[in-house]
Design an enzyme around this catalytic site. Structure first.
Site, mmCIF file in Angstrom:
data_model
loop_
_atom_site.group_PDB
_atom_site.id
_atom_site.type_symbol
_atom_site.label_atom_id
_atom_site.label_comp_id
_atom_site.label_asym_id
_atom_site.label_seq_id
_atom_site.Cartn_x
_atom_site.Cartn_y
_atom_site.Cartn_z
ATOM 1 N N LEU A 120 32.198 39.424 45.254
ATOM 2 C CA LEU A 120 31.496 39.945 44.076
ATOM 3 C C LEU A 120 32.417 40.227 42.892
ATOM 4 O O LEU A 120 32.027 40.925 41.957
ATOM 5 C CB LEU A 120 30.691 41.212 44.427
ATOM 6 C CG LEU A 120 29.648 41.037 45.540
ATOM 7 C CD1 LEU A 120 28.929 42.363 45.778
ATOM 8 C CD2 LEU A 120 28.649 39.942 45.187
ATOM 9 N N ARG A 167 35.964 35.704 39.033
ATOM 10 C CA ARG A 167 37.184 34.953 39.310
ATOM 11 C C ARG A 167 37.246 33.684 38.465
ATOM 12 O O ARG A 167 36.230 33.088 38.120
ATOM 13 C CB ARG A 167 37.259 34.578 40.798
ATOM 14 C CG ARG A 167 37.228 35.796 41.718
ATOM 15 C CD ARG A 167 37.373 35.425 43.189
ATOM 16 N NE ARG A 167 36.306 34.591 43.714
ATOM 17 C CZ ARG A 167 35.128 35.067 44.111
ATOM 18 N NH1 ARG A 167 34.853 36.362 44.018
ATOM 19 N NH2 ARG A 167 34.208 34.241 44.600
ATOM 20 N N GLU A 218 32.982 48.484 11.434
ATOM 21 C CA GLU A 218 33.073 48.722 9.993
ATOM 22 C C GLU A 218 34.516 49.020 9.573
ATOM 23 O O GLU A 218 34.979 48.541 8.527
ATOM 24 C CB GLU A 218 32.191 49.910 9.583
ATOM 25 C CG GLU A 218 30.723 49.768 9.972
ATOM 26 C CD GLU A 218 30.415 50.403 11.312
ATOM 27 O OE1 GLU A 218 29.418 51.138 11.384
ATOM 28 O OE2 GLU A 218 31.176 50.177 12.289
#
Length: 394
Positions: A231, A234, A72
């Site tokens: 994990l 990339r 806002e």
């Protein structure tokens, strides 16, 4: 949370709005703006806002990061002079989430809207957090502003847009997405355990995008041993690397694993059973990972709810679970999985003993089986990506 209220439903802090074409258009725009913050705002929600005066957009914006201006405020700043007293007299502000009414990292948005002279605020969905819920809209109404809350599909979609935030603040648990790649005949690996690669390059790139949007990536010890994954997200835009979490009951990780070799690229958290010796925990910690012992069940594995609560306490709102099937089944049986993302490849693996994606307790009859809702099927290179949700938005 159940279905959105009907327009006739009583509400102490605003009226529910039957959308006209113009209201729908501007709320749709606000929701599109909110999506620009995906992967950037946690632990804050995604929020977009549009300022309209005399039927014309004069300002718009979205929340870009925790600690920065809320949507806002961004939208009112975009409207020249919009934050000065009375600068937006008579304007309508469309916002995807209830404006806040408390001092946090930033001042309350409700007061800024009042001070700017805004006449009407149209909100797509409430903020369910205990420190906001109903209070922001009540403050606006008490100041004489017209306050309308959307119902129907836009309310539903706005809640869905912030599923991780909403589950975290209402349930004290992270929102869990289970991702897997599957052959056309329902296998996630061959009988020998080989799974590289079931899906194509486009699907694997999409997985990296989903990691980048998540607070944490979770796998089990079996996936760690079999795939030696990094994990990390990339070759895609990354605001920050997700927390990499491994459920490793016996703390069998080896020092040369890809996770530990890349510990400088993003945090690694290993969750083991309480019975693992302190000396072993200290050894692995010295390799660059954080190690935490978690209460375990009769099977000797960390209890899913204990893990989920531990992650939620660290402000992890979204968990991207990448395997393996046994870990996913344990979380599924515990009722913790909220969303499924399945990449289905045009590959036939065969094999009676080849594993499937969800070796859970299962259902005795097909008519009792869980059918996902809000399902999407999209092409992903040569694959098809199927997504669906376990339950309604929070």
């Amino acid at each position: 949370m159940g279905a959105p209220p009907t327009p006739e439903a009583p509400c102490a802090w605003g009226s529910f709005l039957t959308l006209n074409k113009s209201d729908r258009h501007f709320l749709e725009r606000a929701m599109a703006l909110a999506e620009r913050g995906r992967g950037l705002t946690s632990p804050n929600p995604l929020v977009g806002a549009v300022v309209v005066r005399e039927g014309r957009v004069v300002g718009e914006g979205f929340h870009a990061a925790a600690g920065q201006d809320h949507a806002e405020i961004v939208a009112m700043k975009d409207a020249a002079g919009g934050l000065t007293h009375g600068a937006l007299t008579g304007a309508t502000v469309y916002v995807t989430l209830e404006p806040c009414s408390h001092h946090g990292r930033t001042p309350p948005c409700a007061e800024a809207l009042i001070d700017a002279g805004v006449a009407r605020v149209v909100v797509a969905a409430d903020d369910p957090s205990a420190w906001v819920h109903g209070q922001g809209l009540a403050r606006l109404r008490d100041a004489g502003l017209t306050v309308d809350v959307a119902t129907g599909d836009l309310n539903y979609r706005a809640r869905r847009q912030n599923d991780p935030f909403r589950k975290h603040v209402t349930e004290g648990l992270p929102f869990v997405t289970y991702k897997y790649a599957m052959t056309l005949d329902g296998r996630v690996a061959t009988e020998s355990g080989d799974s590289r690669w079931i899906s194509g390059e486009d699907s694997r790139r999409r997985v990296h995008e989903l990691r980048a949007e998540s607070d944490a990536v979770v796998v089990g010890a079996g996936t760690l041993r079999r795939d030696d994954p990094q994990l990390t997200a990339r070759e895609v835009a990354v605001h920050s690397q997700p927390l990499r979490v491994i459920i490793d009951s016996n703390l069998g990780i080896v020092q040369g694993s890809a996770l530990l070799r890349t510990a400088s690229e993003g945090p690694v958290l290993l969750l083991c059973a309480e019975g693992v010796e302190a000396s072993r925990r200290s050894e692995v910690t010295a390799w660059g990972a954080e190690v935490v012992a978690v209460p375990s069940g009769a099977d000797g594995r960390p209890v899913p709810h204990e893990v989920a609560r531990l992650l939620a306490a660290r402000d992890v709102q979204s968990v991207f679970m990448e395997g393996g099937p046994r870990l996913a089944a344990a979380w599924w049986d515990a009722g913790l999985v909220d969303k499924v993302v399945a990449f289905v490849a045009p590959v036939l693996a065969g094999g009676v003993a080849a594993p499937g994606p969800l070796p859970s307790v299962g259902y005795p009859h097909m008519d009792a089986a869980l059918r996902l809702r809000d399902v999407e099927m999209l092409p992903s290179g040569v694959d098809v990506c199927v997504t669906g949700y376990v339950r309604e938005p929070y």
